[in-house]
Design a protein around this motif. Structure first.
Motif, PDB file in Angstrom:
ATOM      1  N   LEU A   1      -3.827   3.816   9.473  1.00 26.37           N
ATOM      2  CA  LEU A   1      -3.830   3.291   8.101  1.00 26.37           C
ATOM      3  C   LEU A   1      -3.851   1.761   8.097  1.00 26.37           C
ATOM      4  O   LEU A   1      -4.554   1.145   7.287  1.00 26.37           O
TER       5      LEU A   1
ATOM      6  N   ASN B   1       0.847  -1.190   0.000  1.00 25.98           N
ATOM      7  CA  ASN B   1       0.000   0.000   0.000  1.00 25.98           C
ATOM      8  C   ASN B   1       0.887   1.246   0.000  1.00 25.98           C
ATOM      9  O   ASN B   1       1.734   1.412   0.879  1.00 25.98           O
ATOM     10  N   ARG B   2       0.687   2.104  -0.971  1.00 30.73           N
ATOM     11  CA  ARG B   2       1.591   3.260  -1.124  1.00 30.73           C
ATOM     12  C   ARG B   2       1.564   4.200   0.078  1.00 30.73           C
ATOM     13  O   ARG B   2       2.588   4.754   0.459  1.00 30.73           O
ATOM     14  N   LYS B   3       0.391   4.405   0.678  1.00 34.26           N
ATOM     15  CA  LYS B   3       0.301   5.312   1.823  1.00 34.26           C
ATOM     16  C   LYS B   3       1.092   4.755   3.007  1.00 34.26           C
ATOM     17  O   LYS B   3       1.830   5.480   3.684  1.00 34.26           O
TER      18      LYS B   3
ATOM     19  N   GLU C   1      -0.726   7.965  12.645  1.00 34.04           N
ATOM     20  CA  GLU C   1      -1.252   7.868  11.280  1.00 34.04           C
ATOM     21  C   GLU C   1      -0.999   6.467  10.700  1.00 34.04           C
ATOM     22  O   GLU C   1      -1.872   5.884  10.064  1.00 34.04           O
TER      23      GLU C   1
ATOM     24  N   SER D   1       4.816   4.721   2.187  1.00 35.75           N
ATOM     25  CA  SER D   1       5.327   6.090   2.184  1.00 35.75           C
ATOM     26  C   SER D   1       5.590   6.580   3.609  1.00 35.75           C
ATOM     27  O   SER D   1       6.642   7.166   3.902  1.00 35.75           O
ATOM     28  N   ILE D   2       4.640   6.323   4.526  1.00 32.66           N
ATOM     29  CA  ILE D   2       4.817   6.828   5.897  1.00 32.66           C
ATOM     30  C   ILE D   2       5.900   6.032   6.632  1.00 32.66           C
ATOM     31  O   ILE D   2       6.657   6.584   7.437  1.00 32.66           O
TER      32      ILE D   2
END
Length: 415
Positions: free
Chosen positions: A406, A319-321, A402, A324-325
């Protein structure tokens, strides 16, 4: 355009194909390989890569020219040519015939063959000194050898294109029967011990095409800090191409022996750079093949192990989100919590970091120091090696919150 379409199989076969792709990519660029890779996991190789090119007076398959140049890229050929044997003859004198036929490339060809087939090399004695020209002819006829002959199932790729070796060719007898010369780790001493896993045969059949690919499999592995070698195996050449590429790149930066962490970081890198949708079955079958040399008294042996990540973890990292985090946080301690599926701990750490950050801000404004400050500093140092400023703690705690949210959203299918 005539294509050779290949489908993923066992890990040795897959590593052989990926090693071959590494050579072609080095010479012709990654764009060429990416155009060959298919989303269904197969690969369609343009057969012109196997066609002959004129080198001096000789025709040499283009793929072999690439391989020779790849293997000799960092070689000091001039110095090697001046090396002499016990009789005082230099390599330059002994290889004059190759120079007359192929120019400087003739020297490189012999040097490359030495790096593959000489003593203590990965495919020792598979192609011997007197076989060099026959091997080139073999490669020039790679796709026509099975014409008008009885064919058998190749035990490496599973295709019906294995043939009986020519009785007059010692080279074909070695190439077409799986042996220690193909793989010192898995190959048998052909003709000596029957193997119950192989229907009590002493060896396996290898088709001409696999005979060529298999001499590339050592190029697909990545060597780790502890000396072990790993290869990322998957039911898709597309996935294997990117994951093994990212494993090599990440390993050069972080220098670790944790194969599981490398796999996790490579999946994240792939998620951020390549738009690939993986099915659940594919996620379940991504594994790390690890080979580690061990010594028992004076005997050298190898341990072969397989690691994989749960498909839920692969799904999160893809998952990109989330990737990324995790990349923004940059701490392997937090990545390890995701890899071990200890998600609640991420929330706990986030809460504690937030409290510590507030405490430190309060101490600064009041110019006081609490007794627990040393304990808090140890906690921060344990989980966060990249933190330099106290103000970073607030941002980190927010990112941890966050990240946790997610992951929860992803688990509930809302992400």
């Amino acid at each position: 355009m005539d294509k050779l379409t290949l489908y993923p199989g066992n890990w040795l076969y897959n590593a052989s194909v990926i090693g071959f792709l590494n050579v072609i990519s080095w010479k012709l660029g990654e764009d060429v390989i990416e155009n060959w890779l298919n989303e269904d996991g197969s690969i369609s190789i343009d057969k012109t890569i196997f066609e002959p090119v004129k080198v001096g007076k000789e025709n040499i398959p283009k793929s072999l020219v690439c391989y020779v140049e790849y293997l000799t890229e960092n070689e000091d050929i001039e110095e090697w040519l001046e090396n002499k044997d016990k009789k005082g003859n230099s390599n330059r004198e002994k290889l004059e015939e190759y120079y007359n036929e192929m120019g400087e490339f003739g020297y490189k060809l012999v040097r490359a063959f030495n790096k593959l087939f000489s003593k203590n090399m990965p495919y020792q004695n598979l192609v011997q000194q007197g076989d060099r020209k026959e091997f080139i002819i073999f490669l020039l006829n790679l796709f026509s050898m099975a014409n008008n002959k009885v064919t058998y199932r190749c035990d490496l790729c599973g295709n019906e294109r294995a043939i009986e070796p020519d009785e007059t060719s010692k080279l074909e007898k070695r190439l077409f029967k799986f042996d220690l010369m193909h793989s010192s780790l898995l190959g048998p001493s052909a003709g000596e011990f029957p193997n119950s896993f192989w229907n009590n045969n002493a060896s396996l059949r290898i088709c001409p095409i696999c005979s060529y690919f298999i001499i590339h499999h050592h190029l697909a592995v990545t060597q780790l800090e502890d000396g072990s070698e790993i290869f990322i195996n998957a039911p898709s050449f597309l996935i294997m191409w990117y994951l093994n590429k990212y494993v090599k790149a990440i390993n050069e930066k972080v220098k670790t022996s944790e194969a599981r962490k490398l796999l996790g970081m490579s999946v994240m890198e792939m998620a951020l750079k390549v738009n690939i949708q993986l099915g659940k079955w594919t996620m379940m079958n991504i594994e790390v093949v690890s080979k580690l040399k061990v010594r028992h008294k004076k005997k050298v042996d190898y341990n072969l192990e397989f690691y994989s990540l749960p498909h839920e973890v692969i799904s999160l990292l893809l998952n990109r989100k989330i990737s990324s985090i995790l990349t923004e946080i940059g701490e392997t301690s937090i990545l390890n919590l995701v890899l071990s599926q200890n998600y609640e701990r991420i929330m706990e750490i986030g809460e504690k970091v937030f409290k510590i950050a507030l405490q430190k801000l309060s101490e600064e404004s009041n110019k006081t120091k609490k007794d627990k400050s040393d304990e808090d500093d140890e906690f921060i140092a344990h989980y966060f090696q990249l933190v330099k400023e106290k103000s970073d703690l607030i941002k980190i705690s927010q990112k941890l919150f966050e990240l946790y949210l997610l992951i929860m959203e992803k688990q509930k299918g809302r992400l």
